[in-house]
Motif scaffolding. Structure first.
Motif, PDB file in Angstrom:
ATOM      1  N   LEU A  88       0.822  -1.206   0.000  1.00  0.00           N
ATOM      2  CA  LEU A  88       0.000   0.000   0.000  1.00  0.00           C
ATOM      3  C   LEU A  88       0.860   1.261   0.000  1.00  0.00           C
ATOM      4  CD1 LEU A  88      -2.840  -0.894   2.508  1.00  0.00           C
ATOM      5  CD2 LEU A  88      -2.983  -0.772   0.042  1.00  0.00           C
ATOM      6  N   GLY A  89       2.179   1.075  -0.085  1.00  0.00           N
ATOM      7  CA  GLY A  89       3.084   2.214  -0.065  1.00  0.00           C
ATOM      8  C   GLY A  89       3.275   2.776   1.321  1.00  0.00           C
ATOM      9  N   ILE A  90       2.936   1.999   2.342  1.00  0.00           N
ATOM     10  CA  ILE A  90       3.081   2.469   3.727  1.00  0.00           C
ATOM     11  C   ILE A  90       4.418   2.005   4.254  1.00  0.00           C
ATOM     12  CG2 ILE A  90       2.165   2.281   6.077  1.00  0.00           C
ATOM     13  CD1 ILE A  90      -0.604   1.868   4.638  1.00  0.00           C
ATOM     14  N   ASN A  91       5.172   2.925   4.798  1.00  0.00           N
ATOM     15  CA  ASN A  91       6.526   2.592   5.243  1.00  0.00           C
ATOM     16  C   ASN A  91       6.527   2.031   6.649  1.00  0.00           C
ATOM     17  OD1 ASN A  91       9.313   2.529   4.722  1.00  0.00           O
ATOM     18  ND2 ASN A  91       9.608   4.342   5.989  1.00  0.00           N
ATOM     19  N   HIS A  92       7.341   0.980   6.851  1.00  0.00           N
ATOM     20  CA  HIS A  92       7.500   0.384   8.175  1.00  0.00           C
ATOM     21  C   HIS A  92       8.963   0.503   8.577  1.00  0.00           C
ATOM     22  CE1 HIS A  92       3.518  -1.165   7.782  1.00  0.00           C
ATOM     23  NE2 HIS A  92       3.830  -1.930   6.765  1.00  0.00           N
ATOM     24  N   LEU A 127      -2.243 -15.200   2.042  1.00  0.00           N
ATOM     25  CA  LEU A 127      -1.079 -14.512   2.597  1.00  0.00           C
ATOM     26  C   LEU A 127      -0.800 -13.217   1.840  1.00  0.00           C
ATOM     27  CD1 LEU A 127       1.294 -14.966   4.750  1.00  0.00           C
ATOM     28  CD2 LEU A 127       2.668 -15.534   2.760  1.00  0.00           C
ATOM     29  N   GLU A 128      -0.826 -13.281   0.504  1.00  0.00           N
ATOM     30  CA  GLU A 128      -0.541 -12.082  -0.288  1.00  0.00           C
ATOM     31  C   GLU A 128      -1.613 -11.012  -0.088  1.00  0.00           C
ATOM     32  OE1 GLU A 128       2.240 -11.629  -1.353  1.00  0.00           O
ATOM     33  OE2 GLU A 128       3.076 -13.611  -1.714  1.00  0.00           O
ATOM     34  N   PHE A 129      -2.870 -11.436   0.058  1.00  0.00           N
ATOM     35  CA  PHE A 129      -3.939 -10.467   0.300  1.00  0.00           C
ATOM     36  C   PHE A 129      -3.750  -9.807   1.673  1.00  0.00           C
ATOM     37  CE2 PHE A 129      -7.059 -13.169  -2.486  1.00  0.00           C
ATOM     38  CZ  PHE A 129      -6.339 -12.811  -3.626  1.00  0.00           C
ATOM     39  N   LEU A 130      -3.391 -10.613   2.677  1.00  0.00           N
ATOM     40  CA  LEU A 130      -3.196 -10.082   4.028  1.00  0.00           C
ATOM     41  C   LEU A 130      -2.014  -9.129   4.104  1.00  0.00           C
ATOM     42  CD1 LEU A 130      -3.915 -13.158   6.331  1.00  0.00           C
ATOM     43  CD2 LEU A 130      -5.207 -11.026   6.256  1.00  0.00           C
ATOM     44  N   ARG A 131      -1.013  -9.366   3.278  1.00  0.00           N
ATOM     45  CA  ARG A 131       0.184  -8.513   3.326  1.00  0.00           C
ATOM     46  C   ARG A 131      -0.092  -7.083   2.867  1.00  0.00           C
ATOM     47  NH1 ARG A 131       5.215 -11.923   0.914  1.00  0.00           N
ATOM     48  NH2 ARG A 131       6.476 -10.331   1.891  1.00  0.00           N
ATOM     49  N   LEU A 132      -1.279  -6.859   2.316  1.00  0.00           N
ATOM     50  CA  LEU A 132      -1.672  -5.483   1.991  1.00  0.00           C
ATOM     51  C   LEU A 132      -1.902  -4.667   3.256  1.00  0.00           C
ATOM     52  CD1 LEU A 132      -4.305  -6.083  -0.845  1.00  0.00           C
ATOM     53  CD2 LEU A 132      -2.095  -4.976  -1.121  1.00  0.00           C
ATOM     54  N   HIS A 133      -2.182  -5.364   4.353  1.00  0.00           N
ATOM     55  CA  HIS A 133      -2.525  -4.661   5.597  1.00  0.00           C
ATOM     56  C   HIS A 133      -1.259  -4.128   6.268  1.00  0.00           C
ATOM     57  CE1 HIS A 133      -4.461  -3.615   9.312  1.00  0.00           C
ATOM     58  NE2 HIS A 133      -5.636  -4.007   8.833  1.00  0.00           N
ATOM     59  N   PRO A 134      -1.232  -2.824   6.600  1.00  0.00           N
ATOM     60  CA  PRO A 134      -0.022  -2.243   7.201  1.00  0.00           C
ATOM     61  C   PRO A 134       0.333  -2.801   8.579  1.00  0.00           C
ATOM     62  CG  PRO A 134      -1.841  -0.668   7.248  1.00  0.00           C
ATOM     63  CD  PRO A 134      -2.294  -1.810   6.413  1.00  0.00           C
ATOM     64  N   GLY A 279     -14.864 -10.253   1.208  1.00  0.00           N
ATOM     65  CA  GLY A 279     -15.692 -10.767   2.301  1.00  0.00           C
ATOM     66  C   GLY A 279     -14.915 -11.704   3.211  1.00  0.00           C
ATOM     67  N   GLU A 280     -14.152 -12.624   2.607  1.00  0.00           N
ATOM     68  CA  GLU A 280     -13.346 -13.558   3.404  1.00  0.00           C
ATOM     69  C   GLU A 280     -12.230 -12.831   4.145  1.00  0.00           C
ATOM     70  OE1 GLU A 280     -13.727 -17.038   4.103  1.00  0.00           O
ATOM     71  OE2 GLU A 280     -15.667 -16.362   3.385  1.00  0.00           O
ATOM     72  N   LEU A 281     -11.619 -11.833   3.481  1.00  0.00           N
ATOM     73  CA  LEU A 281     -10.553 -11.055   4.127  1.00  0.00           C
ATOM     74  C   LEU A 281     -11.093 -10.226   5.285  1.00  0.00           C
ATOM     75  CD1 LEU A 281      -7.434 -10.623   3.452  1.00  0.00           C
ATOM     76  CD2 LEU A 281      -8.723 -12.039   1.869  1.00  0.00           C
ATOM     77  N   GLY A 282     -12.332  -9.769   5.155  1.00  0.00           N
ATOM     78  CA  GLY A 282     -12.964  -9.012   6.244  1.00  0.00           C
ATOM     79  C   GLY A 282     -13.073  -9.866   7.500  1.00  0.00           C
ATOM     80  N   LYS A 292     -10.463  -3.057   9.386  1.00  0.00           N
ATOM     81  CA  LYS A 292     -10.711  -3.574   8.027  1.00  0.00           C
ATOM     82  C   LYS A 292     -10.160  -2.590   6.996  1.00  0.00           C
ATOM     83  CE  LYS A 292     -14.724  -6.469   8.897  1.00  0.00           C
ATOM     84  NZ  LYS A 292     -16.148  -6.664   8.661  1.00  0.00           N
ATOM     85  N   ILE A 293      -8.932  -2.845   6.579  1.00  0.00           N
ATOM     86  CA  ILE A 293      -8.262  -1.978   5.610  1.00  0.00           C
ATOM     87  C   ILE A 293      -8.259  -2.620   4.223  1.00  0.00           C
ATOM     88  CG2 ILE A 293      -5.979  -1.054   4.985  1.00  0.00           C
ATOM     89  CD1 ILE A 293      -5.631  -0.320   7.946  1.00  0.00           C
ATOM     90  N   VAL A 294      -8.135  -3.956   4.180  1.00  0.00           N
ATOM     91  CA  VAL A 294      -8.158  -4.661   2.892  1.00  0.00           C
ATOM     92  C   VAL A 294      -9.623  -4.896   2.527  1.00  0.00           C
ATOM     93  CG1 VAL A 294      -7.354  -6.667   1.594  1.00  0.00           C
ATOM     94  CG2 VAL A 294      -5.984  -5.800   3.506  1.00  0.00           C
TER      95      VAL A 294
END
Length: 363
Positions: A88-92, A127-134, A279-282, A292-294
């Motif tokens: 998401l372009g969010i820096n960690h 896993l790849e869908f979840l990795r969108l979450h900061p 829906g599943e990611l929620g 709920k960001i993704v």
């Protein structure tokens, strides 16, 4: 004589002037020295920060990555560093200062959540869908700690994890964990509070997908039909053949429920992960206690592959789909064999629905 005395006195005064400069000259000299030393300290600090900063940046981003071959085989790489800017372009960063001026330091921690199964259920996609979450820091490769590398110890396992800030959830996925006999007790020994995620899918289509993957790597293996039956004439199924054994979800679930309460195990519907990924990611984000960001704005359906892909994320040049090893066309299986497998799985599925507290509708 008077003239000589006057001249001598004048010369003495001049010499005294050179030996002992007035206080103004002393102050000027001290001022110059102060400026010079301040500039020296400033220059040294800048050089130190620049060289030190580069070094720490390099250290931060040198995470353990899967080997190049692993990446190609699994299509496992998401266009982001393990540390650094995420999808998401969010820096960690390794060091953050919050509004109160308090420092938060990133550290390697043991995972608080695990995707434990199942193979060919959709674990890579999840896993790849979840990795969108900061707030999720996930290991890209499968460490296989609890099933293959347990003897290396928890310190080794911790060293594999990406660095995370307080409040971020560290996780990894190894689908083999769900079916390995010793794994539930080993995970429990690490943490009684760990959150467990299992992606389940119709066991018949899962088995065919599994066989499709096997045959892509070893093309000379026997046919699906000959491996699925102990005796084709009597129709006796070989339930110990790995692609069929993995689908005995109730059997595996019971082992986990002996160590963890049902509330700590979240089941993801593999079919719905394709038809309604948001829906599943929620539900997964709720289970992990995350905001709920993704959401559905992150997905589009790829008709060629037959599953959802991620829209172009910030910091990436193109949309992201899983690799070529995902979405393969399944091998064709005799419909009569498929029906026999459905009959075989029916009581196992019913038992699993009871344990899960939900009916997945596999016929």
């Amino acid at each position: 004589m008077a003239a000589f005395y006057h001249r001598h006195h004048h010369q003495h005064h001049v010499n005294q002037h050179h030996l002992h400069p007035p206080s103004t000259d002393l102050r000027r000299l001290f001022h110059r020295l102060t400026i010079a030393s301040s500039l020296s300290i400033l220059c040294f600090s800048l050089v130190y920060l620049l060289t030190g900063g580069c070094e720490s940046e390099l250290t931060e981003n040198s995470e353990i990555k899967p080997p190049a071959r692993d990446v190609l085989v699994r299509g496992a790489v998401w266009p982001q560093e393990e540390n650094g800017t995420d999808a998401l372009g969010i820096n960690h960063p390794a060091l953050e200062i919050n509004s109160s001026g308090k420092e938060w330091t990133a550290a390697r921690r043991l995972p608080q959540a695990l995707i434990i199964g199942v193979k060919k259920g959709g674990t890579r996609a999840l896993l790849e869908f979840l990795r969108l979450h900061p707030d999720i820091r996930a290991l890209g490769s499968e460490p296989h700690f609890f099933d293959r590398h347990y003897a290396r110890g928890l310190d080794w396992y911790r060293s594999m994890m990406p660095k995370a800030l307080d409040g971020q959830i560290v996780m990894e996925k190894t689908p083999r964990y769900f079916v390995t006999v010793d794994t539930p007790a080993r995970v429990h020994a690490m943490s009684q509070d760990v959150k467990l995620i299992v992606v389940v899918r119709d066991p018949v289509t899962r088995a065919i997908s599994d066989y499709t993957q096997i045959i892509s790597k070893t093309p000379d293996i026997p046919s699906f039909e000959s491996l699925a039956f102990k005796n084709r004439t009597t129709g006796q199924i070989d339930s110990l053949w790995s692609p069929l054994w993995i689908g005995l979800y109730a059997q595996h679930m019971e082992r986990w429920l002996a160590w963890f309460p049902r509330s700590q195990i979240h089941l993801v519907n593999g079919e719905r992960l394709i038809s309604d990924p948001a829906g599943e990611l929620g539900k997964v984000q709720d289970f992990l206690g995350l905001q709920k960001i993704v959401t559905d704005k992150h997905f589009y359906f790829n008709k060629t592959k037959g599953f959802p892909c991620l829209k172009k994320p910030e910091g990436s040049s193109k949309p992201h789909c899983l690799g070529k090893t995902k979405g393969r066309t399944h091998v064709s299986i005799d419909p009569e064999v498929i029906q026999k497998l459905r009959d075989f799985y029916k009581p196992h599925n019913q038992r699993f629905y009871q344990l899960a507290g939900q009916n997945f509708g596999w016929h």
